[in-house]
Design a protein around this motif. Sequence first.
Motif, PDB file in Angstrom:
ATOM      1  N   PRO A 192       0.846  -1.244   0.055  1.00  0.00           N
ATOM      2  CA  PRO A 192      -0.334   0.038   0.163  1.00  0.00           C
ATOM      3  C   PRO A 192       0.766   1.183   0.183  1.00  0.00           C
ATOM      4  CG  PRO A 192      -0.807  -1.634   1.513  1.00  0.00           C
ATOM      5  CD  PRO A 192       0.406  -2.309   0.953  1.00  0.00           C
ATOM      6  N   ILE A 239       1.755   1.846  -3.801  1.00  0.00           N
ATOM      7  CA  ILE A 239       0.696   2.050  -4.350  1.00  0.00           C
ATOM      8  C   ILE A 239       0.427   3.604  -4.285  1.00  0.00           C
ATOM      9  CG2 ILE A 239      -1.587   1.701  -4.968  1.00  0.00           C
ATOM     10  CD1 ILE A 239      -1.144  -1.294  -4.341  1.00  0.00           C
ATOM     11  N   TYR A 292       0.665   6.866  -6.921  1.00  0.00           N
ATOM     12  CA  TYR A 292      -0.570   7.831  -7.182  1.00  0.00           C
ATOM     13  C   TYR A 292       0.099   9.092  -7.121  1.00  0.00           C
ATOM     14  CZ  TYR A 292      -4.345   4.431  -8.226  1.00  0.00           C
ATOM     15  OH  TYR A 292      -5.134   3.411  -9.043  1.00  0.00           O
ATOM     16  N   THR A 343      -3.762   3.326 -12.642  1.00  0.00           N
ATOM     17  CA  THR A 343      -4.824   2.479 -11.876  1.00  0.00           C
ATOM     18  C   THR A 343      -4.380   1.478 -11.029  1.00  0.00           C
ATOM     19  OG1 THR A 343      -4.605   0.669 -13.671  1.00  0.00           O
ATOM     20  CG2 THR A 343      -5.984   2.768 -14.299  1.00  0.00           C
ATOM     21  N   ASP A 344      -5.255   0.698 -10.203  1.00  0.00           N
ATOM     22  CA  ASP A 344      -5.084  -0.351  -9.392  1.00  0.00           C
ATOM     23  C   ASP A 344      -4.423  -1.488  -9.867  1.00  0.00           C
ATOM     24  OD1 ASP A 344      -5.830   1.593  -7.289  1.00  0.00           O
ATOM     25  OD2 ASP A 344      -7.546   0.179  -6.932  1.00  0.00           O
ATOM     26  N   ALA A 375      -0.734  -0.874 -10.603  1.00  0.00           N
ATOM     27  CA  ALA A 375      -0.079  -0.962  -9.416  1.00  0.00           C
ATOM     28  C   ALA A 375       0.237  -2.227  -8.956  1.00  0.00           C
ATOM     29  CB  ALA A 375      -0.810  -0.121  -8.284  1.00  0.00           C
ATOM     30  N   LEU A 376      -0.604  -3.235  -9.229  1.00  0.00           N
ATOM     31  CA  LEU A 376      -0.602  -4.595  -8.940  1.00  0.00           C
ATOM     32  C   LEU A 376       0.345  -5.408  -9.859  1.00  0.00           C
ATOM     33  CD1 LEU A 376      -4.327  -5.749  -7.786  1.00  0.00           C
ATOM     34  CD2 LEU A 376      -2.144  -5.194  -6.439  1.00  0.00           C
ATOM     35  N   HIS A 435      -1.434  -9.458  -1.807  1.00  0.00           N
ATOM     36  CA  HIS A 435      -2.219  -8.414  -2.636  1.00  0.00           C
ATOM     37  C   HIS A 435      -2.522  -9.091  -4.092  1.00  0.00           C
ATOM     38  CE1 HIS A 435      -2.228  -5.008   0.060  1.00  0.00           C
ATOM     39  NE2 HIS A 435      -0.877  -5.562   0.093  1.00  0.00           N
TER      40      HIS A 435
END
Length: 235
Positions: free
Chosen positions: A40, A43, A47, A58-59, A62-63, A208
């Motif tokens: 987190p 991430i 952002y 976008t998420d 990030a992943l 995650h």
Amino acid sequence: MVTNRRSGALPPAVGDQTSHLSGPAAVLWDMDGTLVDTEPYWIATEYEMAERYGGRWTDADALNLVGNDLRTSGAYIREHMGIDRDVDDIVEELLDGVVRRVREAVPWRPGAVELLARLRADGVPCALVTMSYDRFVAPILDQLPPETFRVVVTGDRVDRGKPHPEPYLTAAAALGLHPEDCLAIEDSNTGAKSAEAAGCLVLVVENHVPVLPGDRRVFAASLEAVDLAEVWSLR
């Protein structure tokens, strides 16, 4: 309980082991997402960079970076965030943001510190194998007893990062051990692939991102009260 995703079978009794080793000769730890839940932090920093430079993020983007070498992540950010920044500068900005957050609070994963203490009490050596850089690792190690990790391999100390096997081969060699006698703990496909390719058995504790089954991958829901002898019996 641990499970073997190769067959879905329940693990055999610990006494059924065929090797002379009742447990791993060493445990090689991933850091981000395994020892500490810093994803987190990464991430949030990504952002922040997108907002600072007018990029898009976008998420899902990030992943896609979970477990990657930092320069690989920097190149991905440059392309997919659409910002005109040098890859090395991106990496340094990422580290600045995450180090700042870690200095405020280290988010330990459940059971990680307790397992490290059990291994230390049992005399089982540990190595840290992370693609993060020294300056990010240092404030985390400062929160642990001295010599918790006999060997530390970081992303700025290897030529080829995960998923290449070099990081885990380097750690095992520094401990004077064969990778086949070591257990790696990972939370990502990228890290599991690296450890597997080196020859380690891999204990996967998903965080995650989902991790694919593999011939040398054993899965556990948490590090809390995990029995490494039971894990080792599944190799």
